[in-house]
Design a protein around this motif. Structure first.
Motif, short mmCIF file in Angstrom:
data_model
loop_
_atom_site.label_atom_id
_atom_site.label_comp_id
_atom_site.label_asym_id
_atom_site.label_seq_id
_atom_site.Cartn_x
_atom_site.Cartn_y
_atom_site.Cartn_z
N THR A 55 -4.17 3.07 -10.76
CA THR A 55 -4.10 3.59 -9.76
C THR A 55 -2.62 3.48 -8.96
O THR A 55 -2.17 2.17 -9.12
CB THR A 55 -5.18 4.09 -9.26
OG1 THR A 55 -5.11 3.27 -8.37
CG2 THR A 55 -6.48 4.80 -9.71
N LYS A 56 -1.71 4.96 -7.97
CA LYS A 56 -0.23 4.42 -7.08
C LYS A 56 -1.17 3.47 -6.50
O LYS A 56 -0.82 2.32 -5.96
CB LYS A 56 -0.36 5.53 -6.71
CG LYS A 56 0.82 5.11 -6.06
CD LYS A 56 1.88 7.35 -5.12
CE LYS A 56 3.14 6.81 -4.84
NZ LYS A 56 3.71 7.88 -4.32
N THR A 57 -2.85 3.18 -6.23
CA THR A 57 -3.01 2.52 -4.25
C THR A 57 -2.75 1.06 -5.22
O THR A 57 -2.42 -0.19 -4.45
CB THR A 57 -4.47 3.12 -4.39
OG1 THR A 57 -4.53 4.17 -3.53
CG2 THR A 57 -4.92 1.34 -3.05
N ARG A 59 -0.86 0.03 -8.41
CA ARG A 59 0.13 -0.63 -8.51
C ARG A 59 1.04 -1.28 -6.78
O ARG A 59 1.58 -2.23 -7.27
CB ARG A 59 0.79 1.17 -8.97
CG ARG A 59 0.28 1.26 -10.12
CD ARG A 59 1.11 2.56 -10.71
NE ARG A 59 0.84 2.74 -11.97
CZ ARG A 59 1.43 2.55 -13.14
NH1 ARG A 59 2.55 1.52 -12.91
NH2 ARG A 59 0.91 2.50 -13.97
N ARG A 60 0.70 -0.31 -6.00
CA ARG A 60 0.68 -1.07 -5.07
C ARG A 60 0.61 -2.01 -4.42
O ARG A 60 1.32 -3.08 -4.07
CB ARG A 60 0.95 -0.28 -3.58
CG ARG A 60 1.53 1.11 -3.25
CD ARG A 60 0.97 2.13 -1.92
NE ARG A 60 2.08 3.20 -2.13
CZ ARG A 60 0.83 4.35 -1.63
NH1 ARG A 60 -0.21 4.53 -1.53
NH2 ARG A 60 2.51 5.16 -2.00
N GLY A 77 4.58 1.79 -4.47
CA GLY A 77 3.43 2.91 -6.06
C GLY A 77 3.98 2.79 -7.69
O GLY A 77 3.31 3.67 -8.16
N LYS A 78 5.75 2.39 -7.39
CA LYS A 78 5.86 2.75 -9.24
C LYS A 78 6.03 1.59 -9.18
O LYS A 78 6.52 0.44 -8.85
CB LYS A 78 6.57 4.02 -8.42
CG LYS A 78 6.28 5.17 -8.02
CD LYS A 78 7.95 6.06 -7.36
CE LYS A 78 7.65 7.00 -6.57
NZ LYS A 78 8.86 7.93 -6.05
#
Length: 162
Positions: A55-57, A59-60, A77-78
């Motif tokens: 998820t974006k979290t 990925r961060r 997060g990308k």
């Protein structure tokens, strides 16, 4: 009752001896070859990265872990081109094929390695003088308690002296 337990124990020992004498099997087994060559070669692709479910979290968190290990990247997060380049550099350093994508094994290695790096950094800070900040006297908190108990012992002992 004891005789029954003894008899069952002896039977169990005899039965297990039979299995011990059986030895290794000489029958060839069917080997399973993964259908996906990326899994067989440990190569990470976009598909293997999608299987992790980042998820974006998450990925961060990957970006933070890479930065903690010295591979600076923007934590947004990308997984853009610069993050893919950083992942590829990390893969190269760790002997993986440099694809810029992660698979489950690489994600776990990255997580474990950065967690250990964070712990060693914390221990290093403590050794570098962080403990002195919390000291409550000579010898730290235990010394302070010991000194207080010793002082109380003198005061109480003084009350009962003749």
């Amino acid at each position: 009752m004891r005789a029954l337990i003894l008899a069952l124990s002896i039977l169990a020992i005899i039965d297990s001896a039979h299995f011990a004498m059986a030895g290794l099997s000489s029958t060839p087994r069917e080997t399973l070859i993964p259908a996906d060559t990326a899994i067989a070669t440990d190569e990470a692709t976009q598909k293997t990265e999608e299987q992790i479910g980042l998820t974006k979290t998450k990925r961060r968190e990957v970006q933070r872990r890479l930065t903690r290990l010295g591979f600076d990247t923007k934590i947004n997060g990308k997984f853009d081109e610069s993050t893919r380049a950083v992942i590829a550099r990390w893969q190269e350093k760790n002997g993986y094929p440099t694809t810029g994508f992660l698979n489950a094994t690489q994600h776990k290695v990255l997580t474990d390695t950065s967690a250990n790096a964070g712990k060693s950094g914390h221990q290093h800070r403590r050794r570098a003088g962080g403990r002195a900040r919390y000291s409550r006297g000579v010898g730290g908190p235990i010394g302070a308690i010991g000194g207080a108990v010793h002082g109380v012992g003198r005061a109480v002992g003084g009350l009962f002296r003749r």
